[in-house]
Design a protein around this motif. Structure first.
Motif, PDB file in Angstrom:
ATOM      1  N   GLN A 198      55.184  16.352 -62.006  1.00 12.86           N
ATOM      2  CA  GLN A 198      55.756  17.347 -61.096  1.00 12.86           C
ATOM      3  C   GLN A 198      57.283  17.298 -61.140  1.00 12.86           C
ATOM      4  O   GLN A 198      57.952  18.343 -61.100  1.00 12.86           O
TER       5      GLN A 198
ATOM      6  N   ARG B  92      53.029  12.566 -60.132  1.00  7.86           N
ATOM      7  CA  ARG B  92      54.363  12.666 -59.528  1.00  7.86           C
ATOM      8  C   ARG B  92      55.438  12.822 -60.593  1.00  7.86           C
ATOM      9  O   ARG B  92      56.371  13.627 -60.436  1.00  7.86           O
TER      10      ARG B  92
ATOM     11  N   HIS C 241      45.423  14.955 -58.073  1.00  2.81           N
ATOM     12  CA  HIS C 241      45.805  13.560 -57.811  1.00  2.81           C
ATOM     13  C   HIS C 241      47.260  13.539 -57.364  1.00  2.81           C
ATOM     14  O   HIS C 241      48.139  13.092 -58.100  1.00  2.81           O
ATOM     15  N   PRO C 242      47.555  14.003 -56.165  1.00  5.17           N
ATOM     16  CA  PRO C 242      48.964  14.161 -55.770  1.00  5.17           C
ATOM     17  C   PRO C 242      49.739  12.854 -55.681  1.00  5.17           C
ATOM     18  O   PRO C 242      50.962  12.848 -55.853  1.00  5.17           O
ATOM     19  N   ASP C 243      49.066  11.762 -55.397  1.00  6.33           N
ATOM     20  CA  ASP C 243      49.762  10.479 -55.236  1.00  6.33           C
ATOM     21  C   ASP C 243      49.744   9.618 -56.505  1.00  6.33           C
ATOM     22  O   ASP C 243      50.292   8.509 -56.504  1.00  6.33           O
ATOM     23  N   HIS C 244      49.123  10.103 -57.554  1.00  7.30           N
ATOM     24  CA  HIS C 244      49.068   9.328 -58.789  1.00  7.30           C
ATOM     25  C   HIS C 244      50.452   9.329 -59.445  1.00  7.30           C
ATOM     26  O   HIS C 244      51.126  10.360 -59.490  1.00  7.30           O
ATOM     27  N   PRO C 245      50.929   8.171 -59.939  1.00  6.94           N
ATOM     28  CA  PRO C 245      52.268   8.135 -60.561  1.00  6.94           C
ATOM     29  C   PRO C 245      52.437   9.157 -61.675  1.00  6.94           C
ATOM     30  O   PRO C 245      53.510   9.763 -61.806  1.00  6.94           O
TER      31      PRO C 245
ATOM     32  N   LEU D  47      59.184   6.315 -56.478  1.00  6.24           N
ATOM     33  CA  LEU D  47      58.409   5.751 -57.587  1.00  6.24           C
ATOM     34  C   LEU D  47      59.270   4.857 -58.477  1.00  6.24           C
ATOM     35  O   LEU D  47      58.791   3.839 -58.991  1.00  6.24           O
TER      36      LEU D  47
ATOM     37  N   GLY E 232      60.015  10.847 -55.493  1.00  6.41           N
ATOM     38  CA  GLY E 232      60.019   9.957 -54.339  1.00  6.41           C
ATOM     39  C   GLY E 232      60.612   8.595 -54.678  1.00  6.41           C
ATOM     40  O   GLY E 232      61.626   8.497 -55.369  1.00  6.41           O
TER      41      GLY E 232
ATOM     42  N   THR F 263      59.422   1.517 -56.318  1.00  8.38           N
ATOM     43  CA  THR F 263      58.161   0.826 -56.017  1.00  8.38           C
ATOM     44  C   THR F 263      57.355   0.515 -57.279  1.00  8.38           C
ATOM     45  O   THR F 263      56.738  -0.544 -57.385  1.00  8.38           O
ATOM     46  N   THR F 264      57.328   1.470 -58.220  1.00  8.14           N
ATOM     47  CA  THR F 264      56.605   1.268 -59.479  1.00  8.14           C
ATOM     48  C   THR F 264      57.537   1.654 -60.628  1.00  8.14           C
ATOM     49  O   THR F 264      57.359   2.680 -61.287  1.00  8.14           O
TER      50      THR F 264
END
Length: 508
Positions: A345, A342, A335-339, A365, A363, A368-369
């Motif tokens: 990582q 991220r 799930h590379p784009d899941h918060p 994050l 990124g 944006t979130t």
């Protein structure tokens, strides 16, 4: 039935006999002569016919009169007669009318009127199986629970109303908070009607809130047999109960039973995070590391969660940060784009002192979130890159008002829990905790007091002053305070952070 048939036959026989006699007299052209007291009286056929009809009428009237006299005597004696039946029907009509008025008053919320009508119906009908329930509901509506309880208890004596009485007493005990008594009454109601949906739900709720997992599982089986649950919901609840059984067995030192129940819970619901974590821990105890890895990888593939990442890290507690990054790579790639992926990582990069890599992984994050955890990671990245304290403080100040991110939140009452439980600690609902963003009013605000010194420093920065530059003699103290405050900010996310963050403490 036979007596009625016999009376019909006698009446037909009399009519036939009378008709035959009249015809006989007419055919013979004679009449009827009666000799009495030395004198003879002769009657023509027509007069004879009329006399016979009058005689029959008088005989019938005499019979009815005698029957009336007998009925009156029986009425005064107390036997059932037509007269008594007349008065009974009249009383019954008035009783049913009062009962109907009482039910209408109940529907309209007029408890006093309902009580009055119900009492009247009880006196007129003498049908307790009909009137006791209305009386009990009217008493409840009028705010008289003791009277309602007496009516419910009265229903226990009749097989036709026993279940209603038990159910009413159960509801009263629930309203009064007497859960132990309510549980016993629910079990009795379930024994009377094992397919009653409301009783099954109440019993299951009481059993789960009292942590009677074995009883709850039996009730769940009955619910499934009655068709009251879909297969996926029943399977999910069975998984939660298996997990609860595993927890109980683990506290009692029954590791084998705990392992079996945990594996069963994970099999029934692979996406249930606590079950996956517990199953992996039990597999590790059994030296089945590959099985534990498969369990966690499958659960992560369904929905990433920090507890899964922590359990995955615990599989190799002694590995280096670089080795951990490599081992986590397939997990992050799912799930590379899941918060969550991220942030995980970024934490792994921080532990390896790869601060540019951590910034790249996170990124935008934090913008944006935004969440407390994401902003704390950005603060650690800024400090690791050697940026000024004001920048670090700026990120930490944002963490004060930022949402905490997904938490174990009850979807029934919005209560936030530090860890997952089979039942909500606040409302007692079963299996209502989801990993979601809590409502704004449920956000934790304990960070504000701890970060108040940072806010004071930021106000000074905004006014064009640098508290660090203005007081060079306290530079060491400020550095210590900033580091301590950064640690406090990161500690606020302790319930959601993975063990990989422990490895990044020194470079941060």
């Amino acid at each position: 039935m036979l007596w009625s048939l016999l009376k019909i036959l006698i009446f037909i026989s009399l009519v036939v006999g009378a008709t035959y006699g009249v015809l006989f007299i007419i055919d013979n052209g004679g009449g009827v002569a009666i000799s009495f007291g030395g004198r003879e009286y002769a009657f023509s056929p027509e007069i004879t016919l009329v006399a016979l009809m009058l005689a029959m009428l008088v005989f019938w009237l005499a019979l009815k009169g005698a029957g009336l006299l007998i009925a009156i005597l029986k009425f005064f004696v107390g036997d059932e007669t037509a007269i008594s039946r007349f008065f009974d029907k009249s009383r019954e009509r008035r009783g049913f009318a009062a009962l109907a008025d009482g039910m209408m008053a109940l529907a309209s919320g007029d408890g006093r009127t309902a009580q009055t009508k119900a009492r009247k119906a009880e006196k007129l009908l003498n049908r307790p199986e009909l009137t006791q329930l209305v009386n009990a509901q009217a008493a409840e509506l009028a705010g008289d629970p003791k009277a309602a309880e007496e009516f419910f208890k009265g229903m226990l004596a009749d097989n036709r109303t026993r279940f209603v009485g038990v159910h009413g007493l159960m509801r009263q005990r629930l309203a009064q908070g007497e859960t132990e008594t309510a549980l016993k009454l629910a079990e009795k109601a379930f024994a009377l009607k094992p397919r009653h949906g409301a009783v099954i739900d109440t019993l299951f709720s009481l059993q789960s809130s009292s942590e009677d997992w074995a009883g709850a599982r039996k009730t769940l089986t009955a619910k499934m047999k009655s068709g009251g649950l879909t297969r996926d919901v029943a399977q999910r609840r069975d998984a939660v109960l298996s997990y609860a059984d595993a927890e109980v067995a683990l506290t009692e030192g029954k590791d084998d039973q705990a392992r079996t129940s945990a594996i069963e819970a994970n099999r029934l619901a692979p996406g249930l995070v606590p079950a996956a974590v517990l199953a992996s821990q039990m597999q590790i105890k059994a030296n089945a590391k590959r099985a534990a890895t498969r369990v966690l990888t499958k659960a992560w593939g369904i929905a990433p969660h920090p507890d899964l990442a922590a359990a995955f890290a615990a599989l190799e507690p002694e590995e280096t940060p670089q080795a951990r990054q490599k081992r986590f790579a397939p997990l992050v790639a799912a799930h590379p784009d899941h918060p969550e992926a991220r942030m995980l990582q970024a934490e792994l990069a921080l532990a390896a002192e790869d601060f540019p890599g951590a910034r790249k992984a996170l990124g935008d994050l934090a913008e944006t979130t935004p969440s407390t955890r994401a902003i704390a990671i950005m603060a650690a990245v800024a400090r690791g890159e050697g940026q000024e304290d004001s920048v670090v403080r700026g990120w930490l100040a944002k963490a004060v008002t930022a949402p905490r991110g997904p938490q174990w939140t009850c979807t029934n009452c919005n209560h936030v829990h530090a860890s997952w439980n089979p039942t909500c600690d606040n409302c007692g609902a079963f299996d209502t905790l989801d990993w979601i963003d809590p409502p704004a009013d449920a956000e934790a605000s304990a960070n504000a007091a701890a970060m108040l010194p940072l806010l004071v420093g930021l106000v000074g920065d905004q006014n064009g002053t640098d508290p660090v530059a203005d007081d060079n003699d306290r530079s060491d103290v400020v550095d210590v305070e900033a580091t301590a405050d950064a640690d406090e900010a990161e500690a606020t996310t302790a319930d959601a952070e993975s063990p990989t963050q422990k490895d990044k403490a020194e470079p941060a």
